[in-house]
Design a protein around this motif. Structure first.
Motif: not given
Length: 192
Positions: A56-79
């Motif tokens: 789980v942390p790895e998925v969030f980290s990978q998505v966070r590396a692509v999306h600077a905006d934390p709101v976008t990152a949280v949605v994309e990580a969950l998706v």
């Protein structure tokens, strides 16, 4: 590679199809080699559950590396979390594994860890969004993380029953609707 094969087999055939021989054939090993490593099909599924929970942390980290905006990152990580689930049959097969997670104490331990990890990673991004002014002041990252987790889980079931479009589209739409009242300056809490 072994756990990727388990994920594929479970998604395509359900946990009943995830035999040591089937998984071994997908990765070019023999059934006895997997038996030696995991002991049994149950041992393989418990190891798979542990790996899935720990990523789980790895998925969030990978998505966070692509999306600077934390709101976008949280949605994309969950998706991103449902991974290979692209059909109702795939979801049904994964729900069969969830049934095992709920009744087997060793599998349940990893399901609980994964659930808590997903909420913690979500809350961390939401905390960052509050500090960045993307979410309304006073938004509780932990409470909103629970709301998003509930939306995430429920969106999978409602999509399977009568949802439209892809799971990804359905989930994103539902997550954004849950976030909307908390967003700053976009029809959310601060624009009333």
């Amino acid at each position: 590679m072994i756990f990727e094969a388990v994920a594929s087999v479970v998604t395509e055939e359900g946990p009943a199809g995830a035999t040591l021989a089937t998984v071994a054939a997908r990765v070019g090993l023999s059934g006895p080699a997997l038996t030696q490593r995991f002991g049994s099909k149950r041992g393989l599924l418990v190891a798979f559950a542990a790996k899935a929970a720990s990523r789980v942390p790895e998925v969030f980290s990978q998505v966070r590396a692509v999306h600077a905006d934390p709101v976008t990152a949280v949605v994309e990580a969950l998706v991103t979390m449902p991974g290979r689930v692209t059909s109702r049959e795939h979801l049904a097969n994964n729900l069969a594994l969830l049934q095992m997670d709920l009744t087997d104490p060793d599998l349940r331990e990893h399901a609980v860890f994964q659930s808590r990890s997903l909420r913690a990673e979500t809350a961390a991004l939401l905390d960052e969004a509050v500090r960045a002014g993307r979410l309304a002041e006073g938004t509780s990252p932990e409470a909103l993380a629970m709301d998003l987790y509930t939306t995430y889980s429920g969106a999978m079931l409602t999509w399977a029953i009568d949802g439209e479009g892809t799971l990804e589209e359905w989930m994103r739409s539902n997550l954004l609707r849950t976030l909307a009242p908390h967003l700053r300056g976009s029809g959310g809490a601060d624009s009333r």
